[in-house]
Design a protein around this motif. Structure first.
Motif: not given
Length: 236
Positions: A86, A88-90, A93-94, A126-127, A130
């Protein structure tokens, strides 16, 4: 043995994608090689419970892939070639998302361990979108090993990486192979020679070689793995 496969067959219509193959794998890194369409990905999808076999048996850590699929998935980590993430996930977070799926005890502590183990510490805030491709591969590996599976299935894990990124991922695979059973599918012969202890070559759904890397070379007059592969798969 962590993986046991007996007379495994998968038929699509009139085509046998996998044709009665048998092999086993213990802790270490197994190179699973073959030309495109040879049956590698089909075999790996059966082992992970993604698709059912037509006939034959396969087990992971003693659990049957067909009748005990949930137990198999608890003991297996899978990094497919597409490495679905994903963007858009950091990073952290993922990993928290995956930890929740597996209901991991003390998830924050485990996530910290995995971030350090996979070399993601500099990029952890970071996302994913990126990140460089090398770091995205590390995130895929981190997700695959987060629940501490005994078996890892890695499909082209270093595809498209630059030489510096290759070195880091290969070392991580070698380190993981000290305690886990890893099935590594790749078209890069240097990668197999760098990390694998056992080699299986599959062609047109059948296994045409299954040996240690050293024994395979000795039986073929010391030829390079690339030349052995070409001869066994009849590539002109």
């Amino acid at each position: 043995m962590s993986i046991s496969v007996e007379s495994l067959t998968k038929v699509y219509g009139t085509q046998k994608a996998v044709d009665g193959i048998s092999f086993s794998a213990a802790p270490g890194v197994l190179g699973f090689l073959g030309p495109n369409g040879a049956g590698k990905s089909t075999t790996m999808k059966i082992l992970t419970g993604y698709i059912p076999q037509t006939s034959g048996k396969a087990s992971v850590c003693g659990f049957d892939v067909e009748t005990q699929a949930v137990d198999v998935k608890r003991n297996i980590g899978y990094l497919p070639e597409s490495n679905p993430l994903y963007p858009d996930m950091y990073v952290r977070e993922s990993l928290q998302f995956i930890a929740n799926i597996h209901k991991i005890h003390q998830p924050e502590k485990r996530i910290d361990q995995i971030i350090e183990q996979t070399g993601l510490t500099p990029e952890r805030h970071k996302k994913i979108g990126q990140l460089s491709k090398g770091y995205r591969q590390r995130v895929g590996l981190a997700q695959a090993i987060l629940h501490d599976p005994q078996v890892l299935i890695l499909d082209e894990p270093t595809s498209g990486l630059d030489p510096n990124q290759l070195i880091g991922i290969r070392q991580l695979i070698r380190d993981l192979g000290k305690t886990k059973t890893i099935v590594l599918s790749t078209h890069i012969m240097q990668e197999v020679e760098a990390v694998c202890s056992q080699v299986i070559i599959i062609n047109k759904g059948k296994i045409v070689a299954n040996d240690s890397l050293d024994d395979l070379r000795n039986k073929n007059s010391g030829k390079s793995l690339e030349n052995i592969f070409i001869e066994l798969t009849n590539i002109n």
